[in-house]
Design a protein around this motif. Structure first.
Motif, PDB file in Angstrom:
ATOM      1  N   ASP A  76      -4.876  -0.894 -21.409  1.00 38.28           N
ATOM      2  CA  ASP A  76      -4.575   0.133 -20.414  1.00 38.28           C
ATOM      3  C   ASP A  76      -3.091   0.472 -20.345  1.00 38.28           C
ATOM      4  O   ASP A  76      -2.682   1.623 -20.386  1.00 38.28           O
ATOM      5  CB  ASP A  76      -4.932  -0.484 -19.050  1.00 38.28           C
ATOM      6  N   MET A  80       1.612   7.836 -23.035  1.00 49.40           N
ATOM      7  CA  MET A  80       1.316   9.172 -22.494  1.00 49.40           C
ATOM      8  C   MET A  80       2.638   9.886 -22.205  1.00 49.40           C
ATOM      9  O   MET A  80       3.687   9.247 -22.077  1.00 49.40           O
ATOM     10  CB  MET A  80       0.505   9.052 -21.190  1.00 49.40           C
ATOM     11  N   TRP A 109      -6.371  11.076 -18.504  1.00 46.55           N
ATOM     12  CA  TRP A 109      -6.156   9.619 -18.504  1.00 46.55           C
ATOM     13  C   TRP A 109      -5.675   9.138 -17.134  1.00 46.55           C
ATOM     14  O   TRP A 109      -6.151   8.135 -16.601  1.00 46.55           O
ATOM     15  CB  TRP A 109      -5.126   9.248 -19.588  1.00 46.55           C
ATOM     16  N   ILE A 117      -3.931  12.329 -25.182  1.00 45.38           N
ATOM     17  CA  ILE A 117      -4.575  11.069 -25.582  1.00 45.38           C
ATOM     18  C   ILE A 117      -4.554  10.933 -27.109  1.00 45.38           C
ATOM     19  O   ILE A 117      -4.243   9.860 -27.649  1.00 45.38           O
ATOM     20  CB  ILE A 117      -6.013  10.969 -25.001  1.00 45.38           C
ATOM     21  N   SER A 138      -1.021   3.830 -21.363  1.00 44.43           N
ATOM     22  CA  SER A 138      -0.219   4.563 -20.359  1.00 44.43           C
ATOM     23  C   SER A 138       1.208   4.780 -20.844  1.00 44.43           C
ATOM     24  O   SER A 138       1.801   5.832 -20.623  1.00 44.43           O
ATOM     25  CB  SER A 138      -0.189   3.804 -19.030  1.00 44.43           C
TER      26      SER A 138
END
Ligand code: IPE
Ligand code: IPE
Ligand code: MG
Length: 258
Positions: free
Chosen positions: A186, A193, A219, A163, A190
């Motif tokens: 969001d 990541m 996450w 994160i 993502s």
């Protein structure tokens, strides 16, 4: 992906020897399963063996489970092999673990490449040895065009580390005026990541008896289902997996809805 009745019937037939008490719906399998491969040390201690013997047996269990998941039609598995916190362990154990990882990647190039499995490594590999970094690149390259199960191996992986890494990348993009603060959502998170492009895990399995995530996929696990069991990872087998999937299929996932 259409419903292929013949293929599924064949799969079930093939599973006859391993599947008995768990009736599964093979059209509703979890697409992505995370495994926290824990309990190697205790497995070894119970047998009066060094911890490294437990890790070796753990690597074998991984081979078996990977093949089995591919066989029954699981699309993605992510396995926790070494956490950002595992460096705290005695140097001897860290060395043994790194040796095993290197051996696993070396073998994977030969064995798994022929088996249609795609291998990817997630985590901060920049601090690993040059040899392992090379092996990671080579294994990923050799398996990238395969079309079977995706095996994500989490090495030097930590959910918080991931994160922080994502936030830093996004901050740099904001600083460079490539994105606006308002664009951070969001989806953007993502995409930054290590698992970008991969569906969040539907099911996370942790053997060993511990009831925690230990910094695994923080996450991505927002709406994952969990399955814990008092088995040590080297003993984890296809029957346990089928039991976990069977439990999973009895649950109602609401994602906050009704
Ligand atoms: C999991 O087994 C393997 C790694 C963390 C690398 P452990 O080594 O944590 O085994 P236990 O939990 O001490 O039994
Ligand atoms: C989690 O297991 C990490 C891996 C399986 C690689 P740990 O054994 O490190 O977790 P804790 O310390 O029991 O929480
Ligand atoms: Mg442990």
């Amino acid at each position: 992906m259409g419903f292929n009745f013949k293929k599924i019937t064949e799969k079930i037939k093939n599973l006859k020897n391993t599947k008995s008490e768990h009736e599964l719906d093979y059209t509703a399998l979890p697409e992505h399963i995370g495994f926290i491969m824990d309990g190697n040390g205790r497995w070894a201690a119970r047998r009066g063996l060094p911890r490294s013997a437990g890790h070796k047996a753990g690597a074998e269990a991984l081979r078996r489970i990977t093949e089995f998941c591919d066989k029954i039609g699981i699309k993605i598995i992510t396995v926790y092999a070494f956490s950002t916190e595992n460096w705290k362990r005695p140097q001897k154990e860290v060395k043994a673990l790194m040796g095993l990882l290197s051996q696993y990647l070396g073998d994977a190039e030969r064995e798994l490449a022929g088996k249609n499995i795609v291998i990817k490594v997630i985590g901060d590999i920049t601090t690993l040895s040059q040899k392992i970094q090379q092996q990671v690149i080579e294994t990923e390259r050799l398996t990238q065009n395969n079309t079977g199960l995706l095996l994500n191996i989490a090495i030097n992986y930590g959910g918080r580390d991931e994160i922080i890494h994502a936030v830093k990348q996004i901050a740099k993009e904001v600083q460079a005026d490539r994105i606006a603060v308002e664009d951070i959502d969001d989806q953007l998170m993502s995409q930054h990541m290590y698992t970008r492009g991969i569906k969040d895990p539907d099911l996370i399995i942790r053997p060993s008896g511990e009831l925690r995530l230990s910094n695994f996929l923080l996450w991505q696990s927002a709406y994952s289902e969990f399955w814990f069991a008092k088995i040590y990872w080297p003993d984890f087998n296809s029957q346990h997996l089928l039991a976990a999937i069977s439990d999973y299929q009895k649950r109602t996932r609401r994602f906050g809805g009704i």
